[in-house]
Design a protein around this motif. Sequence first.
Motif, PDB file in Angstrom:
ATOM      1  N   GLU A 166     111.341  51.033  -7.119  1.00 48.19           N
ATOM      2  CA  GLU A 166     109.905  50.772  -7.027  1.00 48.19           C
ATOM      3  C   GLU A 166     109.536  50.292  -5.514  1.00 48.19           C
ATOM      4  N   LEU A 167     110.034  50.694  -4.345  1.00 51.23           N
ATOM      5  CA  LEU A 167     109.902  50.117  -3.202  1.00 51.23           C
ATOM      6  C   LEU A 167     108.641  50.571  -2.579  1.00 51.23           C
ATOM      7  N   ALA A 168     107.620  49.718  -2.199  1.00 48.73           N
ATOM      8  CA  ALA A 168     106.457  50.159  -1.326  1.00 48.73           C
ATOM      9  C   ALA A 168     107.195  49.606   0.078  1.00 48.73           C
ATOM     10  N   ILE A 169     107.088  50.568   1.341  1.00 48.68           N
ATOM     11  CA  ILE A 169     107.706  50.203   2.450  1.00 48.68           C
ATOM     12  C   ILE A 169     106.536  50.347   3.521  1.00 48.68           C
ATOM     13  N   GLY A 170     106.441  49.463   4.496  1.00 51.35           N
ATOM     14  CA  GLY A 170     105.778  49.725   5.589  1.00 51.35           C
ATOM     15  C   GLY A 170     105.651  48.375   6.523  1.00 51.35           C
ATOM     16  N   ILE A 187     103.545  52.703   4.520  1.00 52.73           N
ATOM     17  CA  ILE A 187     104.183  53.904   4.804  1.00 52.73           C
ATOM     18  C   ILE A 187     104.673  54.821   3.339  1.00 52.73           C
ATOM     19  N   GLY A 188     105.053  54.054   2.703  1.00 47.70           N
ATOM     20  CA  GLY A 188     105.662  54.707   1.539  1.00 47.70           C
ATOM     21  C   GLY A 188     105.624  53.909   0.389  1.00 47.70           C
ATOM     22  N   SER A 189     105.450  54.384  -0.794  1.00 50.24           N
ATOM     23  CA  SER A 189     105.627  53.642  -2.108  1.00 50.24           C
ATOM     24  C   SER A 189     106.363  54.512  -3.368  1.00 50.24           C
ATOM     25  N   THR A 248     111.758  54.187   8.016  1.00 54.13           N
ATOM     26  CA  THR A 248     111.096  52.930   7.512  1.00 54.13           C
ATOM     27  C   THR A 248     112.032  52.429   6.303  1.00 54.13           C
ATOM     28  N   LEU A 249     112.459  53.487   5.545  1.00 53.08           N
ATOM     29  CA  LEU A 249     113.208  53.307   4.226  1.00 53.08           C
ATOM     30  C   LEU A 249     114.454  52.819   4.473  1.00 53.08           C
ATOM     31  N   PHE A 250     115.100  53.261   5.510  1.00 55.66           N
ATOM     32  CA  PHE A 250     116.385  52.710   6.100  1.00 55.66           C
ATOM     33  C   PHE A 250     116.302  51.357   6.449  1.00 55.66           C
ATOM     34  N   LEU A 261     116.105  44.961   7.133  1.00 56.37           N
ATOM     35  CA  LEU A 261     115.579  44.652   8.591  1.00 56.37           C
ATOM     36  C   LEU A 261     114.041  44.573   8.415  1.00 56.37           C
ATOM     37  N   LEU A 262     113.561  44.932   7.512  1.00 58.17           N
ATOM     38  CA  LEU A 262     112.027  45.024   7.178  1.00 58.17           C
ATOM     39  C   LEU A 262     111.823  44.698   5.984  1.00 58.17           C
ATOM     40  N   PRO A 263     110.903  43.860   5.691  1.00 60.39           N
ATOM     41  CA  PRO A 263     110.591  43.244   4.004  1.00 60.39           C
ATOM     42  C   PRO A 263     110.279  44.292   3.209  1.00 60.39           C
ATOM     43  N   ALA A 264     110.362  44.677   2.086  1.00 59.91           N
ATOM     44  CA  ALA A 264     109.682  45.610   1.282  1.00 59.91           C
ATOM     45  C   ALA A 264     108.325  44.815   0.925  1.00 59.91           C
ATOM     46  N   LEU A 265     107.359  46.079   0.939  1.00 64.09           N
ATOM     47  CA  LEU A 265     105.754  45.388   0.506  1.00 64.09           C
ATOM     48  C   LEU A 265     105.952  45.079  -0.658  1.00 64.09           C
TER      49      LEU A 265
END
Lengths: 274, 340
Positions: free
Chosen positions: A6-10, A16-18, A42-44, A50-54
């Motif tokens: 259940e990732l939210a990314i951005g 950007i995605g959820s 962004t998911l990658f 490299l990017l924390p999940a929201l």
Amino acid sequence: MLDARELAIGYGATEIGSGLSLSVKTGDILCLLGPNGCGKTTLFRTLLGLLPALSGQVLLGGKPITAQRRAEIARQIAYVPQAHAPPFPFEALEVVLMGRTARLGTFGQPGQRDRETALTAMRKLGIGDLAHRDYSRLSGGQRQLVLIARALAQEAPLIVMDEPTASLDFGNQVQVLAQIKALAQEAAGAGHGVILSTHDPDQAFALDARVLLMKDGRTRAEGSASEVLTGENLSDVYGIPVTVETTGSGRRVCLPSLGRQSAPTMTSDAFTMA
Amino acid sequence: MGRGTTADVGLRRPVLSLTSVLALCLAALAFGAVMIGPFALSPGQTVMALLGQGDAQASIVVWNIRVPRVAAALLVGAALAAAGASYQALFRNPLVSPDILGVSAGAGLGAVAGIFLSLPVAAIQASAFVGGMAAVGFVTLVASMVRNTDRTLTLVLIGVVIGALAGAATSLLKVMADPYDQLPAITFWLLGSLAAITTDDILPALPMVLIGLVPLALLRWRINVLSLGDEEACALGIEVGRIRFLVIAAATLITASVTALAGVVGWVGLVIPHIARMLVGPGFGRLLPVSVLIGAGYLLIVDTLARTIAQVEVPLGILTAVIGAPFFVWLLARGRRGWS
């Protein structure tokens, strides 16, 4: 090995995605498909830590990725970026050797054994003869293979590849795909788990991969290539009419129709916007 | 080393012989530079004086004037080249020089403030050192507060901003300075010079430079990986923020120390790493020692010219620019091997 729930990314405040979930273990090939800007990169970046999940969590080897050190992460998951030109003319072998970094101490230098590992990785991909060539002067296809060799030298069970066939010619694309397939299918236990993104749905058929079809940062469909890549799904996600047919040899191919190019969707979009 | 064979897992050509050749050349250059000057010495006289024998006058010239000056030139050249090579790798850009984060602008302001306040020489040097360190410290602090995903670009842009501010403050002090006494001293300092250098000036700078070189040498492999960019370096297992901080701190310590000693000497840190890269490739483990040796030799030659080609001392910054600029254009025009 890799579980995302259940990732939210951005980036910061911009989502950007959820609702993205996926799971990959060794021997799997997961193919990410979706139009430009749907959030694949962004998911990658989120999966690689490299990017924390929201919100939501990435578990790598059963532990949250945020609780692991960089070297620890790199020993489990390798990243193959799109073939690039670094600012300095390193030898191809040096670039591959950089894959050994996570196995060296902070002040460590790669030794003879690391060199042998790096060379073995290059030979495995059939590029042993490029070892002493200037990486920045290799062709796009050769560079991509060098970067894959680097991921092999990293000896991580999972490999993430960002559009590994983008900017490659027809022959190189097929070669790289063949290598990816071979990597996943290696002898018992030694196979890699591969997550790759591509713009060509036919590649998912060729790899016999699992597919995660994305649209606007959400999962549109997930499953085997033949389940997910239907004419209906592809037409919807890419906004063009696509049919999926089976060739005489039994392989499936996606056929976009150029004749009636997107007239219906474009018009309906235009109406919606008005 | 049998390049084509399958057993060959070495990297590029062996570097040891090149380093020893360069070191020998450097020793010869240094010996020559001790001989040359208004009070010319023969090789025999020089050897005798270096051994503490022979006539007293030659001894004084060698030990009180020439040796400190030659040592200072070697130290400054080596330090600037090392810092330049580090910054070029760190910022992934071969057009970067050691002043990229404002160390020269800060040191300049510190020194000019010292001259403006008529402080003694040692205090001016200390003030220049503190100014250079403070400028870069301020840049990294501000950059860490700016929320931007591209840390490297943020650092460079803040460096430009802080450098410009320090430059403005320096200009203000120049306007306010006494035009007959202080202004010439300020101008001369900002152009760099090793005139009137003594052993006492070198002694504080030397350990600083050595301390700064240690982490650069130890981190040589990580610095290679950093030159692929933050994201890839991270994915390869490097704690990018920490390593970058260490490299910046070390390179700044080196640059600030020698800038306090010699003033602002441009172009060395920009051009020398290019020459070194042409000789041994970009691998930092080879690049660093070769840059150090070539940088030391280059500045020794330039400084020897500075004190001998004219009746007056020519500021170093002028000579390094006059030699460095056309050379750099030539390097770019060659255009082979990408950025090398």
